[in-house]
Structure formats: C-alpha cells, structure tokens
Design a protein around this motif. Structure first.
Motif, short mmCIF file in Angstrom:
data_model
loop_
_atom_site.label_atom_id
_atom_site.label_comp_id
_atom_site.label_asym_id
_atom_site.label_seq_id
_atom_site.Cartn_x
_atom_site.Cartn_y
_atom_site.Cartn_z
N SER A 59 20.19 -8.88 40.31
CA SER A 59 19.75 -7.79 39.45
C SER A 59 18.38 -7.27 39.86
CB SER A 59 19.72 -8.27 37.99
OG SER A 59 21.02 -8.64 37.60
N TYR A 96 29.10 -5.40 39.62
CA TYR A 96 28.82 -6.41 38.60
C TYR A 96 30.09 -7.15 38.25
CZ TYR A 96 24.40 -3.99 38.09
OH TYR A 96 23.17 -3.45 38.33
N HIS A 98 31.17 -7.57 35.27
CA HIS A 98 31.85 -6.71 34.31
C HIS A 98 31.79 -5.30 34.86
CE1 HIS A 98 32.06 -9.98 31.52
NE2 HIS A 98 30.81 -10.26 31.84
N PHE A 99 32.96 -4.75 35.14
CA PHE A 99 33.00 -3.48 35.85
C PHE A 99 32.41 -2.36 35.01
CE2 PHE A 99 37.00 -5.40 37.86
CZ PHE A 99 36.21 -6.11 38.74
N ARG A 100 31.89 -1.37 35.70
CA ARG A 100 31.29 -0.21 35.01
C ARG A 100 32.03 1.04 35.41
NH1 ARG A 100 25.16 -2.49 34.71
NH2 ARG A 100 25.89 -4.44 33.86
N ASN A 110 36.06 8.69 39.07
CA ASN A 110 35.07 7.63 38.96
C ASN A 110 34.19 7.57 40.19
OD1 ASN A 110 34.91 5.52 36.65
ND2 ASN A 110 37.06 6.13 36.73
N GLU A 160 35.30 -0.20 42.35
CA GLU A 160 33.86 -0.45 42.29
C GLU A 160 33.26 -0.49 43.70
OE1 GLU A 160 31.67 -0.48 40.11
OE2 GLU A 160 32.35 -1.27 38.18
#
Lengths: 515, 370
Positions: A59, A96, A98-100, A110, A160
């Motif tokens: 991060s 990540y 958790h997908f965004r 997307n 992603e």
C-alpha cells in the motif's frame, strides 16, 4: 515478446528502492525499517506470514499510505506519492485482494474508467477491440462486452490486471492473487507474470505459498513481524529455507507417523449418491470406509463432488441412494442435529459462510454445537457463565488470538478463525471428523497448528476424513487416499503408494483404477 | 494534504457509550433540522418546542396522555425489533395492530358482561396476540416455505387490514358496530369486564403490561436457548443449518411472535383508552411508528421503552401545536427526520471516519497489517 515500453534504466537500474521504511498504525509498527529493492523486469515475491506487513508495504508502494520515515526511490527519483493516483501516474499499479471493479459496467468500460484522455465521444467498439487485443497478448482472455458481475472471480482478477496493463503500468503489485484461483488459473497467471517481466515490467507478487513463490519469482524478500529479514534469489533457496526465514525458526510441518493397525470401521459409506445444487447427481455411487485412528484423504480437483460428499455425510443434504453407517448404525436419513449428537464433527471449507456465525462472539461460536445441553443450557435457559468458562479454556488451549469480549468473531484472522472452528468440533470428542481444506489460506504457523489438531484427533481414535485439494497436505496427513473425479471415486490407495504424480493423473480423470 | 479525503474504516466493536450517544445525537440532529425548518416557515422554534414539551410533560394530564400514546408504541416497537433482529422484514405491524384490535374487540363484545373481569380481560388481551399472529401468518408461511418477499406481503396486508376494519364499522352491520347509534357509524363499546382499569387520569395498567412484555421479549432473545438459536439464524442461516438448528421453524416462530406483539398493542389500546373498535382512534400509524421506535432503540426491546415514550410525547404534543397556529404534521416530520438520522447514525456506530495520517485512536482493523 515485443517491448512495448523502453524501461528507463536510470542510476542503479532499480525500479523501486526502499531504505528504512517504517509505518505505524495506532502505535503498532506494521513496517519497521524495511529495505526492499525491485529490479526492472523481475518477478519479486514479498513473502511473510499473515500480519508480517506485506499488505502495508504494498500500500505504501501504491500510494495508499505514506511512510512515517525512510527513503523511497522510484526509478532513481525520490517519491512521495500522496494518493494511489499519483503512484499510478508514475507507473505503479496494484491489484488488491478485494477487487475494485464496477459490477454493472462491461469489462471494456471498466478498463476505460478513470482514463482521462478518452475524448468526448467514446466508441464502445474501439474500447472492446482494445480490451480484446490486450487480453489476447497477455493470455488473459475475457469477453470485453461481458458485464463484470457475470464473471467468475478468476476472470474479474484478469480484468484488474488488464486495467493496469491498459494504462501501461510499469510496476504491477499483485496482493495474494492466487488465493482466489484454481491451480489451473494460477498456472496461467504465472505465465502472464513471466511475460510482463520479460517485457521489462516489474511484478511484485505477494504470497505465502512457498511452492508458488519458488515457481514464479526471480527473487524473494521475506518480511517478518514488520521487518525485512532479507532478500534471496529463488534459484538459491529451498522451501525449507524460505519457511525458516518467514517464521524465524526451523519449521517442520507435522506429518503422520505410520502405524500398523487401525481400529474397526467407524464410518462406512455404501453406494451413496447425493444431488448437486442444480439437481444433478454430484456424488454417484460412492463407497468407502474410515477406521478408528485413520485419516482417509479425499483428493480431487475442486468441484468434483467433494462439497456434496461432505453434505451427504453430515446430514446437510440427505443422500438419494445408498447408506451411511456410523459404528454399524444407519444414519443416512437423519437430521443434522442427529448427526451432531451421534458424533459427527465437520469443518467446512467456508469458515465464515458456514462453520462460524460471523457476527456472534467467539464464546458463542465455541458453544454453537453444545449449547442445547448442560451446562450451556438448563431447561429453556442459556447459561452465559458456561459459555464464558468454556471460551476461556478453549481460547487458551487452542491459542486463539485477538479475542476481546463482545467482539464479533469475523474480525479475527483466518488462522484464528480456523483454530476456533477446530477447537469447537474437537472438544465434543467426535467419532468422525470430516474436514474440508482445513489449512486453505492459512500461514505456515497456523497450518502447523491445524495439522497437529487433525493428527491428534487421529491418535485419539477418531475416524478422520480429510477432503482437500492440497496434495502436499493429503500426502502428509493421510493413511489412505481416495480420489474423486466427476462425483465418483476413481482410485484408492494406501499412503505408501501415493505420489503427487499418480494422484494427479487420477484427479484429471485420465486414468481410472476403478474402470 | 488539504485535498486528502477522509478515511472510512470498519470499527470492530463500538463502545457502549457510542451506542447510547449516537441515537441521542440523532434525535438532537432531527430537532435542529426541525428548528431550521420552523424558522424558515416564520415560526420561532423555541416557542414551538417549549409548547411541545409543555403539552407532553407539562402537567399530570400531559404526562398521562404521553404514556397512553407510548403504550402501543412499546409493543409495535418490540414487534419490529424482534423481527428485524432476525432479518425478518415484517413491515406489517400496522395491520397486525389493527387485527389485534379487531380480535380483542370481537372477543370482548362476544363475551359481553357475562364473565368476571379477571377472566374476560386476559381473554380480550390474548385475543389481540392471536389476531396479530394470524395476520402475520398469512405473510410468514409463504415466506418460510415458498420464499415470498415478506416486505411486500406484510406491507400490502396493512391496507387490507385497514379496509377490513373500515368495512366492519362503516360498511356492514357487523357485531363490532354500535347498533344503538344511527347517525355516524361507531364501534360498539366493550363491556366493562373487558376494559383495563385506569389509575392515573386516563392512564391504565396496560402500560405495565407493555413494559413487562418488552422485558419478556428481551429475556427470550438474550437469555433463552430459543433466543440463542434465533440469533444464530439471524446472523447466518447457513451456519444455523450447519449447527443443526431448524431454520424455517425459527423464522416462522419469530414472525408470528412479532405479529403477536403488534396484535397485543392493538388489544391493549382497544381494552384501554379507546374502548371500542373505533377507526378514527386506531388509524394513527402506530404500527409504522413502531418501526422508527425499533430503529432508534437499535432493536433492543428494553431500549424500546424510553424511545416509545419519546415518540408518544411527540404524538401527544402534535395537536397542541394547532393552538399556536403550527401544523400538527410538524411532529410527523420530526419523527421522519429522527428515523433518517438514526439510520445514518448506524453508519457511525459501524464505521470510524478519520483524517488520514492522524493515528491516535485505538487499533482495530486487520486490513492495515494483513
């Protein structure tokens, strides 16, 4: 492979150079003076147990957090990213856990989202063509016109990654990408990673699965308790070395000790068939026995009837044919509650989706199967003191960490969840223990603990059925193995005869002992 | 730095202080919003609010009327709290309340004065529970066995219940209608043996029955084995099935219990202050207001009691505003605003909002270190 972008090799030729980077959260040092070098064109693994500081470090690199102190050079230049957008503009992107993604938009949309230079008119066709071409080139096939919510988890992950490639990210951070993938999908992902590296991009791979790490990466930086322990080239490292660096001590994952004789058959399954979710026959005419003090491993690629096998055995989905005997008693058509009372323990694959009540406290969860009987309830009344007492005992005995009074159990880490789940099942002293993928997603320390609990149940005389996709684990723990393919048992062998190769062939359905 | 956004992160465990503070602040925020609205319409908020406090708590009559209004709200609030806790979205307390009233009045009229109050009154009150549970069962059984959406069925049955009550009084010569009155149709009064005695102005002992039932609901959920099973089902139906808990029966039980509580609100109201099946006195949205009560009480049956008193006070204060030329609907607006702020407040109980890089509070999340 065509080089799409000449990577500017300035200075020391490093993509990223971190020196003494520290980051604290609420006084806890998540990263403590970490050093990290990432070369251009390499796949570099960040290895560490849960809570070692991998995600924090990623991060920081991706601009989500700023380090409290330390030096951060990107491509030779000091960096102070304020937001993920800054990092992205510089060429660092992250996938990540958790997908965004926007579920109601198509794949192509997307990819284009957040891209400033699209012009006034957007051609859906152009977008989709670009997306398709990109997917093709990197072996990440996805239908560009599909809506994201229609995609499998593995496909969403491809989107992603394509999102990063679409904007030509030069450093790609993949945070535990294989946790949600089948072995085949993971294999494909590794190819893509190698290809990106060959083009001069750098890939940071986060994982705690040692064989994957060795298979895919050039170098490994190990983190332990927030500190960087060191960096090694994978060519020079064995899984054992890496495990030692990661845990800080020699760590031998427990394996069973062979024994000469077993007790009587506790669980006997005869010609059992169980329906799947769509009414198809997911388990077909399956027969096997598990004896007292024996671990029988069920190998198979996910989705070949393992879930329905377990459901059929514990009463969650009554078999449509055949019988299940416990110590000679027919329990085929009895309820889940009957199964529990007769001595079936079940560790399901989904901890928070089935095995535990996510919003309940740890104490309540530990009493989830015994609550009907004294001392947990007297007449119609629940006895909170008994829950508390048992909770304290089990939390201590099974080393369940992070529990606070009133805290919902879902806030514990995966390893602690699994320890709590196993503690509850085992404390009932079951006759049969059915466990599905009990160490999935756990770090080495927790895996060791869970394996020890399974083996000590075996040594206590429990009949253990271990249903898993992890061949290493099956080979380490099982006395006997059966292989499931397409709802049938296609092979059975004693542990001594089993190898990853012959199991793998049976699992693929190419060879069948049973004919 | 100045442009950086706020960080929202889940707050593992909310402190007890926060759990009390947030609903209180929700009410205050609604009052502030109401004050702004009143000021914009040219009223002096201070005058309006002091008038309301005066009407609700200013004298013994005000207090007793406030508590009379609060009594049914306690039970409709408990009805909603019990159901919502288990993710059963019973929006039908309004209709179940009316059916409780219809059943109670029916039994009271049917028994007549033939039985002593000690037998007749419990029967009248229990009839309300049966009536509420009966209406709830029409939604509950298809929900449990066929998977129909109970939000829609309970909501629609509210209108049916209201129409049915109106039919009994205005549209037919039913036993509920007072045949002695030939002018404007009215409900037939319950015999004295079916009425709850008063003890403080018009306030009757139904208040204590309601409070006792709220405590019973709390004990059932928090202290009984049944309640534990209900909490497991409410948390995760899958986990409940896995633990051998019969999920359909638990949902059915909770649904009917919720209906019974709403129905009891109806019977206490009919056997108490109203005394007959009188549509004008019963069609007051007491069931819908119960949903607000439950939300503000964070689905805790005990906390429902003080919240119901607050809402009862607002209901009671409404008509008094007319004397100073303010529409009584101001009160409805305040209740709506309270609900909105209470629901929004849940967000702050569940999440922490902080400035980035200001890390002085206590640790919770695993996200940061995972």
């Amino acid at each position: 492979m065509a080089m799409t972008k000449a990577s500017p090799h300035s200075g020391d030729g490093l993509a990223v150079r971190l020196r003494g980077v520290s980051k604290s959260f609420y006084g806890v040092r998540a990263n403590d003076s970490v050093d990290f070098d990432l070369a251009w064109g390499e796949v570099h693994t960040l290895l560490g147990e849960n809570g070692a500081g991998k995600s924090t470090l990623c991060s920081i690199l991706a601009g989500l957090y700023r380090p409290d102190s330390g030096e951060f050079l990107f491509d030779g230049e000091p960096q102070a990213f304020k937001t993920p957008k800054d990092a992205f503009a510089a060429g660092i992107g992250m996938v990540y856990q958790h997908f965004r993604l926007v579920a109601n938009l198509t794949v192509a949309e997307n990819l284009a989202l957040g891209h400033g230079d699209l012009g006034v008119r957007i051609s859906q066709k152009d977008l989709e063509a670009r997306a398709a071409a990109l997917g093709e080139r990197y072996g990440l096939p996805v239908d560009p016109s599909a809506l994201v919510w229609q995609l499998s988890v593995g496909e969403q992950q491809r989107v992603e990654i394509l999102k990063l490639l679409y904007r030509d990210a030069r450093v790609l951070i993949l945070d535990e990408p294989t946790a949600v993938l089948t072995p085949q999908e993971a294999e494909q992902l590794f190819k893509t990673m190698r290809q990106m590296a060959a083009e001069g991009r750098s890939v940071i791979f986060v994982s705690h699965k040692l064989h994957e790490v060795i298979a895919v990466s050039d170098r490994v930086t190990v983190l332990r308790a927030g500190k960087s322990v060191g960096a090694v080239a994978t060519a020079d490292a064995s899984p054992k070395d890496l495990a030692r660096m990661m845990v800080g001590r020699d760590l031998e994952l427990p394996t069973r000790e062979a024994r000469d004789s077993y007790g009587d058959a506790v669980l006997a399954v005869k010609n059992m068939s169980v329906l799947g979710d769509r009414g198809n026959e997911a388990v077909h005419d399956v027969s096997f026995e598990v004896r007292s003090g024996e671990v029988v491993g069920v190998a198979g690629v996910s989705g070949n009837g393992q879930r329905e096998l377990a459901y059929g055995l514990v009463g969650l989905r009554p078999p449509t044919a055949g019988t299940v005997l416990l110590d000679g008693d027919d329990v085929t058509a009895t309820s889940v509650l009957d199964h529990i009372e007769k001595g079936f323990a079940y560790v399901p694959q989904s901890r928070l989706g089935m095995g535990l009540g996510p919003g309940l406290t740890t104490e309540d969860n530990l009493g989830l199967k015994a609550f009907r009987n004294p001392p947990f309830s007297i007449g119609p009344w629940l006895k909170a003191a008994a829950f508390k007492e048992q909770g304290a005992t089990l939390i201590d005995r099974y080393d369940i960490r992070g529990v606070r009074p009133g805290l919902p159990i879902r806030l514990l880490s995966g390893g602690n969840l699994q320890k709590a789940l196993i503690a509850r099942e085992v404390t009932l002293e079951p006759k049969v223990l059915i466990a599905r993928s009990p160490t999935r997603g756990l770090d080495v320390g927790a895996t060791e603990a869970v394996r020890n609990h399974v083996l000590s149940e075996r040594d206590r005389g429990t009949a253990v059925l271990l249903i898993s996709e992890d061949l290493d684990e099956l080979l380490a723990l099982s006395d006997r193995l059966v292989v499931m393919f397409d709802g049938r048992i296609v092979g059975e062998m004693p542990a001594e005869d089993a190898t990853a190769e012959n199991l793998g062939l049976l699992m693929g359905g190419t060879v069948s002992e049973a004919g | 730095m100045t442009t950086r956004r706020l960080i929202v992160e889940p707050r593992g465990l909310a402190s007890a202080r926060l759990v009390v503070l947030v609903p209180v602040l929700s009410v205050l925020a609604a009052l502030v919003l109401g004050a702004v609205f009143l000021a914009l319409t040219g009223e002096n908020p201070w005058t309006v609010y002091s008038k309301m406090v005066d009407a609700a708590f200013g004298d013994s009559r005000g207090i007793s009327e406030t508590l009379i209004s609060a009594t049914p709200l306690i039970l409709t609030g408990v009805a909603a709290a019990v159901a919502f806790k288990m993710l059963v979205w019973n929006i039908g307390a309004e209709g179940q309340f009316l059916f409780g009233a219809i059943f109670a009045a029916g039994v009271g009229i049917w028994l007549g004065d033939g039985l002593p109050a000690i037998i007749a009154l419990p029967l009248v009150i229990l009839a309300g529970a049966v009536g509420g549970a009966f209406l709830a069962s029409i939604s509950a059984i298809p929900r449990v066995y066929l998977g129909t959406n109970e939000i829609i069925t309970t909501l629609m049955l509210n209108f049916i219940a209201l129409a049915f009550m109106n039919y009994l009084i205005f549209g037919s010569n039913s036993p509920w209608r007072d045949s002695a009155v030939s002018t404007f149709p009215q409900g037939r009064p319950l015999p004295d043996s079916g009425r709850i005695p008063e003890f403080f102005n018009r306030l009757d002992y139904g208040l204590f029955v309601a409070i006792a039932l709220a405590v019973v609901a709390w004990v059932m959920i928090e202290k009984s084995r049944w309640g534990f099973e209900v909490r497991v089902v409410g948390d995760s139906a899958n986990t409940a099935r896995y633990a051998g808990i019969g999920v359909p029966r638990k949902i059915l039980g909770v649904f009917l219990l919720s209906g019974a509580f709403a129905g009891l609100a109806g019977s206490l109201f009919v056997a108490g202050p109203v005394g007959a099946l009188d549509p004008r006195s019963l069609d007051l949205n007491l069931g819908f207001t119960g949903i607000i009560v439950a939300a503000l009480a964070r689905l805790n049956p005990i906390a429902v009691v003080p919240v119901a008193v607050l809402m009862g006070a607002l209901n009671n204060a409404g008509p008094s505003l007319q004397s100073i030329g303010v529409p009584p609907e101001t009160v409805t607006m305040l209740q709506g605003a309270i609900l909105v702020f209470a629901v929004a407040g849940e967000f702050f109980i569940a999440n922490r909002v902080r400035r980035p890089d200001k890390e002085t509070t206590v640790a919770t999340t695993g996200e940061a270190t995972a």
